[in-house]
Scaffold this active site. Structure first.
Site, PDB file in Angstrom:
ATOM      1  CE  LYS A   9      -8.732  83.170  96.148  1.00 26.51           C
ATOM      2  NZ  LYS A   9      -8.273  83.455  97.020  1.00 26.51           N
ATOM      3  CE1 TYR A  49      -8.812  87.971  93.956  1.00 23.62           C
ATOM      4  CE2 TYR A  49      -7.405  87.064  92.645  1.00 23.62           C
ATOM      5  CZ  TYR A  49      -7.490  86.796  92.522  1.00 23.62           C
ATOM      6  OH  TYR A  49      -8.501  85.850  93.783  1.00 23.62           O
ATOM      7  CG  PHE A  57      -3.271  91.645  99.524  1.00 21.23           C
ATOM      8  CD1 PHE A  57      -4.056  91.683  98.265  1.00 21.23           C
ATOM      9  CD2 PHE A  57      -3.735  92.519 100.870  1.00 21.23           C
ATOM     10  CE1 PHE A  57      -5.446  91.741  98.558  1.00 21.23           C
ATOM     11  CE2 PHE A  57      -5.265  93.265  99.852  1.00 21.23           C
ATOM     12  CZ  PHE A  57      -5.806  92.704  99.204  1.00 21.23           C
ATOM     13  NE  ARG A  85     -18.484  87.913  99.469  1.00 20.49           N
ATOM     14  CZ  ARG A  85     -17.118  87.776  99.214  1.00 20.49           C
ATOM     15  NH1 ARG A  85     -16.009  87.290  98.750  1.00 20.49           N
ATOM     16  NH2 ARG A  85     -16.471  88.969  99.904  1.00 20.49           N
ATOM     17  CB  THR A  91     -10.720  87.613 103.259  1.00 21.74           C
ATOM     18  OG1 THR A  91     -12.433  87.940 103.075  1.00 21.74           O
ATOM     19  CG2 THR A  91      -9.519  87.345 102.381  1.00 21.74           C
ATOM     20  NE  ARG A 102     -11.876  82.182 101.171  1.00 22.38           N
ATOM     21  CZ  ARG A 102     -12.094  83.649 100.914  1.00 22.38           C
ATOM     22  NH1 ARG A 102     -12.953  83.626 101.659  1.00 22.38           N
ATOM     23  NH2 ARG A 102     -12.520  83.948  99.654  1.00 22.38           N
ATOM     24  CG  ASN A 112      -8.218  82.474 100.332  1.00 23.64           C
ATOM     25  OD1 ASN A 112      -8.180  82.984  99.290  1.00 23.64           O
ATOM     26  ND2 ASN A 112      -9.288  83.993 100.582  1.00 23.64           N
ATOM     27  CG  HIS A 115     -13.032  84.720  93.358  1.00 24.99           C
ATOM     28  ND1 HIS A 115     -12.201  86.081  94.538  1.00 24.99           N
ATOM     29  CD2 HIS A 115     -14.443  84.994  93.109  1.00 24.99           C
ATOM     30  CE1 HIS A 115     -13.322  87.149  93.837  1.00 24.99           C
ATOM     31  NE2 HIS A 115     -13.848  86.572  92.912  1.00 24.99           N
ATOM     32  CD  GLU A 126     -15.119  88.047  90.802  1.00 25.27           C
ATOM     33  OE1 GLU A 126     -15.155  89.110  91.796  1.00 25.27           O
ATOM     34  OE2 GLU A 126     -16.244  86.922  90.907  1.00 25.27           O
TER      35      GLU A 126
HETATM   36  P1  CMP Z   1     -10.675  86.585  97.215  1.00 23.72           P
HETATM   37  O1  CMP Z   1     -12.039  86.761  97.388  1.00 23.72           O
HETATM   38  O2  CMP Z   1     -10.220  85.944  96.424  1.00 23.72           O
HETATM   39  O3  CMP Z   1     -10.248  88.444  96.823  1.00 23.72           O
HETATM   40  C1  CMP Z   1      -9.036  88.697  96.948  1.00 23.72           C
HETATM   41  C2  CMP Z   1      -8.034  88.557  97.566  1.00 23.72           C
HETATM   42  O4  CMP Z   1      -7.169  89.337  98.358  1.00 23.72           O
HETATM   43  C3  CMP Z   1      -8.714  87.314  99.121  1.00 23.72           C
HETATM   44  O5  CMP Z   1      -9.467  86.686  98.585  1.00 23.72           O
HETATM   45  C4  CMP Z   1      -7.389  86.686  99.321  1.00 23.72           C
HETATM   46  O6  CMP Z   1      -6.942  85.403  98.808  1.00 23.72           O
HETATM   47  C5  CMP Z   1      -7.178  88.378  99.030  1.00 23.72           C
HETATM   48  N1  CMP Z   1      -6.826  89.355  99.909  1.00 23.72           N
HETATM   49  C6  CMP Z   1      -7.146  89.474 100.780  1.00 23.72           C
HETATM   50  N2  CMP Z   1      -6.684  91.009 101.574  1.00 23.72           N
HETATM   51  C7  CMP Z   1      -5.386  90.420 102.196  1.00 23.72           C
HETATM   52  C8  CMP Z   1      -4.360  90.872 102.769  1.00 23.72           C
HETATM   53  N3  CMP Z   1      -4.373  91.770 103.861  1.00 23.72           N
HETATM   54  N4  CMP Z   1      -2.868  90.036 102.074  1.00 23.72           N
HETATM   55  C9  CMP Z   1      -2.831  89.463 101.363  1.00 23.72           C
HETATM   56  N5  CMP Z   1      -3.635  88.741 100.678  1.00 23.72           N
HETATM   57  C10 CMP Z   1      -5.103  89.067 100.868  1.00 23.72           C
END
Ligand code: CMP
Length: 140
Positions: A9, A49, A57, A85, A91, A102, A112, A115, A126
């Protein structure tokens, strides 16, 4: 052999962590089949997404992933989806286990670090968004 997709990211790209992150997957034994730096359009980000559309969010997520370049890669290896994963961790980076990507490189939730596809179906969807010209059956 299974394939999965990762996206490093914008936070990790801007902090100079591309090599660190990619090297972990190489050392683990994954083969890199595609590797590309790209800047996602808003439309691509919304497609990427789309499972999160409607969540509170979602807007922040799209803003963030389009805020700078990302590095997308296709990795191949045994049990790739689950293994990757596990390597990336929870996450929320602030609670991700030390030793996970992470957990070692970030503290953010939206920002974070990385992905990874959460299922073979997500991987196919994707791929279609990020590598539309790659013919999954006949390339690599
Ligand atoms: P990712 O694995 O890219 O998949 C979805 C993304 O949404 C996740 O990583 C986070 O970056 C984001 N995400 C998930 N839950 C939340 C949340 N509660 N608030 C903000 N961002 C979130």
């Amino acid at each position: 052999m299974e394939r999965t997709l990762i996206v490093i990211k914008p936070d990790a790209v801007s902090r100079g962590l591309i090599g660190e992150v990619i090297s972990r997957f190489e050392r683990r034994g994954f083969r890199i089949l595609e590797l590309r730096m790209m800047r996602l359009t808003r439309e691509q980000a919304e497609d990427f997404y789309s499972p999160h559309k409607g969540k509170r969010f979602f807007g922040d997520l799209v803003d963030f992933i389009t805020s700078g370049p990302v590095v997308a890669a296709v990795l191949e290896g045994r049990n790739a989806v689950e293994a990757v994963r596990t390597m990336i961790g929870s996450t929320d980076s602030a609670v991700a286990a030390p030793g996970s990507i992470r957990g070692d490189y970030g503290l953010g939730l939206t920002d974070n670090v990385i992905h990874a596809s959460d299922s073979p179906e997500s991987f196919r969807r994707e791929m279609f968004v990020l590598f539309p010209s790659v013919d999954m059956e006949n390339s690599f």
